[in-house]
Design a protein around this motif. Structure first.
Motif, mmCIF file in Angstrom:
data_model
loop_
_atom_site.group_PDB
_atom_site.id
_atom_site.type_symbol
_atom_site.label_atom_id
_atom_site.label_comp_id
_atom_site.label_asym_id
_atom_site.label_seq_id
_atom_site.Cartn_x
_atom_site.Cartn_y
_atom_site.Cartn_z
ATOM 1 N N ARG A 147 32.674 -16.063 -3.637
ATOM 2 C CA ARG A 147 31.705 -15.531 -2.584
ATOM 3 C C ARG A 147 30.610 -17.171 -1.911
ATOM 4 O O ARG A 147 29.504 -16.456 -1.592
ATOM 5 C CB ARG A 147 30.715 -14.694 -3.250
ATOM 6 C CG ARG A 147 29.702 -15.206 -4.301
ATOM 7 C CD ARG A 147 28.983 -14.378 -5.182
ATOM 8 N NE ARG A 147 28.055 -14.435 -6.123
ATOM 9 C CZ ARG A 147 26.951 -15.190 -6.288
ATOM 10 N NH1 ARG A 147 26.062 -14.949 -4.728
ATOM 11 N NH2 ARG A 147 26.638 -15.541 -7.256
ATOM 12 N N SER A 149 30.797 -19.612 1.200
ATOM 13 C CA SER A 149 31.834 -20.247 2.271
ATOM 14 C C SER A 149 32.116 -22.136 1.950
ATOM 15 O O SER A 149 31.124 -22.406 1.645
ATOM 16 C CB SER A 149 30.962 -19.831 3.453
ATOM 17 O OG SER A 149 31.685 -20.244 4.427
ATOM 18 N N SER A 173 35.874 -20.984 5.816
ATOM 19 C CA SER A 173 36.325 -19.904 4.572
ATOM 20 C C SER A 173 34.621 -18.204 4.655
ATOM 21 O O SER A 173 33.610 -19.271 5.017
ATOM 22 C CB SER A 173 36.529 -19.990 3.509
ATOM 23 O OG SER A 173 35.510 -20.005 2.768
ATOM 24 N N PRO A 174 35.512 -17.080 4.815
ATOM 25 C CA PRO A 174 34.298 -16.384 4.920
ATOM 26 C C PRO A 174 33.478 -16.504 3.553
ATOM 27 O O PRO A 174 34.402 -16.681 2.648
ATOM 28 C CB PRO A 174 34.863 -14.570 4.845
ATOM 29 C CG PRO A 174 36.888 -15.069 5.341
ATOM 30 C CD PRO A 174 36.601 -16.555 4.968
#
Ligand SMILES: [Ca+2]
Ligand SMILES: [Ca+2]
Ligand SMILES: [Ca+2]
Length: 264
Positions: A147, A149, A173-174
């Motif tokens: 979770r 980024s 990255s998300p």
């Protein structure tokens, strides 16, 4: 001045065979690395099967220390082995990004590993030409299972000291982890221009990463299918007016020195 530079480069090239690096043997012909033999067993100047050549690759920013070109790093953070992607131990992995056929140079960042960190590739111009641009192509894989980024960027340098960022190469990255994480590939392609890489000179490509948000554990990244194609646009030219001026100054100085030594 170009013909002289080319002659000088050619002489250097003959007398000083290039050090180990990703070698560019010819203008317009790609040099590359697909990591097909890499199994995450570290870096060595004399790599055994499954290792990467530390004369070519350098990893810095791990809690086990910074790697250097030519060193041996065959355990711990530098040699995490093979995995599909969902790992937690920080360091350098061979990630199988294609479920059985896709060894890639991967990293699992943690609070003390690769935060920040860098993977540097040393390239060598083994042509007699002055390289003026490089086409750099690679696949960047992201495994968004956590979770936080993170970012992954590309920069380049002629001296391994001052690096210039390729702004459009930044990948983030998300933050929200994927429900069913898998490797997501983006194929990247950049042309670096305005270069002047002489024969037998090195050049450096550096992929850097670190946190982009907090908190949480960190996503995995992997590099694959790297290709570097060099181009030379060095024009054949005669010395321009300013060069003639400098040469004339030089001749005058030489004459003056000789005259002084005669007078002594
Ligand atoms: Ca591969
Ligand atoms: Ca570590
Ligand atoms: Ca994430």
């Amino acid at each position: 001045m170009y013909p002289l530079s080319i002659l000088f480069s050619a002489l250097l090239f003959l007398y000083f065979p290039p050090a180990h690096a990703l070698v560019i043997h010819a203008v317009g012909v790609a040099a590359g690395e697909d990591f097909s033999d890499f199994n995450g067993s570290g870096f060595s100047p004399s790599p055994t099967a499954g290792q990467l050549d530390s004369d070519v690759w350098r990893v810095t920013g791990l809690s086990d220390g910074d790697g250097s070109f030519g060193g041996s790093y065959e355990a711990g953070d530098f040699a995490r082995g093979v995995a599909y992607g969902a790992v937690s131990r920080g360091g350098i992995w061979s990630f199988d990004t294609a479920s059985g056929s896709g060894a890639a140079l991967g990293v699992q960042p943690t609070g003390s590993d690769f935060t920040p960190g860098a993977i540097t590739l040393r390239v060598m111009n083994n042509t007699p030409s002055i390289l003026t641009s490089l086409l750099v192509e690679y696949d960047l894989f992201v495994f968004n299972d956590q979770r936080r980024s993170s970012f992954f960027n590309l920069s380049y340098s002629g001296d391994d000291l001052l690096y210039a960022d390729v702004a459009t190469a930044l990948v983030v990255s998300p933050e929200t982890a994927d429900n069913r994480p898998s490797w997501v590939r983006s194929s990247r392609s950049f042309t670096l221009t305005g270069l002047s890489i002489l024969g037998a000179d090195p050049f450096y490509l550096r992929w850097s990463g670190s946190d982009n948000s907090t908190p949480g554990r960190r996503d995995q990244f992997a590099l694959d299918n790297i290709r570097v194609t060099a181009f030379s646009a060095a024009p054949v030219s005669v010395p321009g007016p300013s060069s003639w001026f400098l040469i004339a100054i030089g001749l005058v100085m030489l004459g003056y020195q000789q005259r002084v030594s005669v007078l002594r």
